[in-house]
Design a protein around this motif. Sequence first.
Motif, PDB file in Angstrom:
ATOM      1  N   ASN A 107       1.184  -1.403  -0.119  1.00  0.00           N
ATOM      2  CA  ASN A 107       0.113   0.080  -0.193  1.00  0.00           C
ATOM      3  C   ASN A 107       0.858   0.944   0.076  1.00  0.00           C
ATOM      4  OD1 ASN A 107      -2.216   1.831   0.388  1.00  0.00           O
ATOM      5  ND2 ASN A 107      -2.387   1.557   2.565  1.00  0.00           N
ATOM      6  N   PHE A 108       0.497   2.178  -1.185  1.00  0.00           N
ATOM      7  CA  PHE A 108       1.922   3.260  -1.333  1.00  0.00           C
ATOM      8  C   PHE A 108       0.792   4.614  -0.946  1.00  0.00           C
ATOM      9  CE2 PHE A 108       4.943  -0.366  -2.834  1.00  0.00           C
ATOM     10  CZ  PHE A 108       6.170   0.922  -2.094  1.00  0.00           C
ATOM     11  N   TYR A 109       1.265   5.738  -0.974  1.00  0.00           N
ATOM     12  CA  TYR A 109       0.992   7.191  -0.918  1.00  0.00           C
ATOM     13  C   TYR A 109       2.234   7.648  -1.681  1.00  0.00           C
ATOM     14  CZ  TYR A 109      -0.677  11.352  -0.152  1.00  0.00           C
ATOM     15  OH  TYR A 109      -0.952  12.845  -0.488  1.00  0.00           O
ATOM     16  N   VAL A 110       2.147   7.837  -3.262  1.00  0.00           N
ATOM     17  CA  VAL A 110       3.500   8.821  -3.523  1.00  0.00           C
ATOM     18  C   VAL A 110       3.318   9.581  -2.802  1.00  0.00           C
ATOM     19  CG1 VAL A 110       4.550   8.786  -5.930  1.00  0.00           C
ATOM     20  CG2 VAL A 110       3.768   6.873  -4.978  1.00  0.00           C
ATOM     21  N   PRO A 111       4.037  10.458  -3.025  1.00  0.00           N
ATOM     22  CA  PRO A 111       4.614  12.154  -3.060  1.00  0.00           C
ATOM     23  C   PRO A 111       3.794  12.789  -4.462  1.00  0.00           C
ATOM     24  CG  PRO A 111       6.400  11.316  -2.631  1.00  0.00           C
ATOM     25  CD  PRO A 111       6.089  10.497  -2.974  1.00  0.00           C
ATOM     26  N   ALA A 112       3.133  13.637  -3.889  1.00  0.00           N
ATOM     27  CA  ALA A 112       2.063  14.915  -4.793  1.00  0.00           C
ATOM     28  C   ALA A 112       3.101  15.252  -5.678  1.00  0.00           C
ATOM     29  CB  ALA A 112       1.071  15.518  -4.754  1.00  0.00           C
ATOM     30  N   GLY A 113       4.143  15.845  -5.339  1.00  0.00           N
ATOM     31  CA  GLY A 113       5.480  16.889  -6.090  1.00  0.00           C
ATOM     32  C   GLY A 113       5.245  17.859  -6.280  1.00  0.00           C
ATOM     33  N   GLY A 114       4.196  19.318  -5.228  1.00  0.00           N
ATOM     34  CA  GLY A 114       4.053  20.302  -5.681  1.00  0.00           C
ATOM     35  C   GLY A 114       3.442  20.504  -7.195  1.00  0.00           C
ATOM     36  N   VAL A 174       1.959  19.028 -12.964  1.00  0.00           N
ATOM     37  CA  VAL A 174       2.559  17.875 -12.370  1.00  0.00           C
ATOM     38  C   VAL A 174       1.061  16.644 -11.819  1.00  0.00           C
ATOM     39  CG1 VAL A 174       2.732  17.030  -9.976  1.00  0.00           C
ATOM     40  CG2 VAL A 174       3.554  19.368 -10.500  1.00  0.00           C
ATOM     41  N   SER A 175       1.190  15.450 -12.575  1.00  0.00           N
ATOM     42  CA  SER A 175       0.789  13.890 -12.690  1.00  0.00           C
ATOM     43  C   SER A 175       0.318  13.018 -13.781  1.00  0.00           C
ATOM     44  CB  SER A 175      -0.798  14.237 -11.773  1.00  0.00           C
ATOM     45  OG  SER A 175      -1.127  15.436 -12.884  1.00  0.00           O
ATOM     46  N   HIS A 176       0.732  14.186 -14.601  1.00  0.00           N
ATOM     47  CA  HIS A 176       1.001  14.151 -16.094  1.00  0.00           C
ATOM     48  C   HIS A 176       1.780  14.352 -17.272  1.00  0.00           C
ATOM     49  CE1 HIS A 176      -1.820  11.663 -19.070  1.00  0.00           C
ATOM     50  NE2 HIS A 176      -1.340  12.269 -19.744  1.00  0.00           N
ATOM     51  N   THR A 177       2.957  15.144 -16.963  1.00  0.00           N
ATOM     52  CA  THR A 177       4.198  15.058 -16.864  1.00  0.00           C
ATOM     53  C   THR A 177       4.544  13.583 -17.598  1.00  0.00           C
ATOM     54  OG1 THR A 177       5.701  15.416 -15.286  1.00  0.00           O
ATOM     55  CG2 THR A 177       4.298  16.847 -15.570  1.00  0.00           C
ATOM     56  N   PRO A 178       5.522  13.651 -18.537  1.00  0.00           N
ATOM     57  CA  PRO A 178       6.323  12.880 -19.868  1.00  0.00           C
ATOM     58  C   PRO A 178       7.289  12.356 -18.180  1.00  0.00           C
ATOM     59  CG  PRO A 178       5.834  14.698 -20.900  1.00  0.00           C
ATOM     60  CD  PRO A 178       5.536  15.304 -20.172  1.00  0.00           C
ATOM     61  N   VAL A 179       8.210  12.773 -17.897  1.00  0.00           N
ATOM     62  CA  VAL A 179       9.277  13.221 -16.632  1.00  0.00           C
ATOM     63  C   VAL A 179       8.217  12.072 -15.882  1.00  0.00           C
ATOM     64  CG1 VAL A 179       8.979  14.587 -15.611  1.00  0.00           C
ATOM     65  CG2 VAL A 179      11.467  13.465 -15.689  1.00  0.00           C
ATOM     66  N   GLU A 180       7.320  12.106 -14.818  1.00  0.00           N
ATOM     67  CA  GLU A 180       6.629  11.303 -14.219  1.00  0.00           C
ATOM     68  C   GLU A 180       6.048  10.050 -14.657  1.00  0.00           C
ATOM     69  OE1 GLU A 180       4.213  14.004 -11.707  1.00  0.00           O
ATOM     70  OE2 GLU A 180       4.353  15.764 -13.020  1.00  0.00           O
TER      71      GLU A 180
END
Length: 267
Positions: A107-114, A174-180
């Motif tokens: 069970n993970f909660y990945v950082p949102a990333g600002g 943030v959430s849909h950028t290619p690097v992510e």
Amino acid sequence: MRICTWNINSVRIHVSHVERLLEEQQPDILCLQEIKVVNELFPEGLGHALGYRHQLIHGQKAYHGVAILSRLPFAQSGTRHWCGKEDARHAWVSVKGGDGKKIELHNFYVPAGGDIPDPEANEKFAHKLQFLDEMADWFAARRKKSSRFVLVGDLNVAPLENDVWSHKQLLKIVSHTPVETDALARVYGSHGWVDALRHFVLPEEKLYSWWSYRARDWEKSDRGRRLDHIWVTPALTSALASAQVLKDVRGWQRPSDHAPVIVELNL
DNA sequence: ATGGTTGAGAATCAA
């Protein structure tokens, strides 16, 4: 076996929602993220009356925090810290399926990333990318053909074009950028994972699990993103029976901004 | 381009 994951956005103010979900969906295991509370203040006996007598809480004050509520006993369990931080973002258990074989549930909660998608300018974004890299390395190092793993949680990345309301308009969000999406793809490849939701829903179809609180009418504008995921390893793909986003839950009174996702495995 | 809302916990920070 039914496994559900839900970013609850404060477990204490959403106690009745958790109980309603357990009652209506009868999952065997419920994984929560963003419980936003220390272990000692986790709502006592949550789900006990409904048979969820096994719990693993990995909490933190005000931010993050994950928990697992279960009707099945845990053979093993643990928590892990990532990126050299004390953040409570990962808890795992192993349980026995009906076939007598163990599965391991993460069970993970990945950082949102600002807000700024630049690791140089935004340390929260750098943390998110590092977290995903560490996840990929960790699962790659533990890779086995026989692994029966389930990975669930708020991964804070919407990987496919139809996991967001507008691919073009979210490419720099943030959430849909290619690097992510690249970083998440490395996690996905690290253990031969299979995306349980997309196993049943064609990639051409829009599919979301999160809708912002900021919309006047979240349902009407429908500007969602698929941030919450359930993945299984190849040894479990033949057991996949169904998977869905419980979108109605987003319409409950004063809800979390995330809808639960549930999978059914023939185990 | 901007601002819109919610939660924790006491002024903002994070999402």
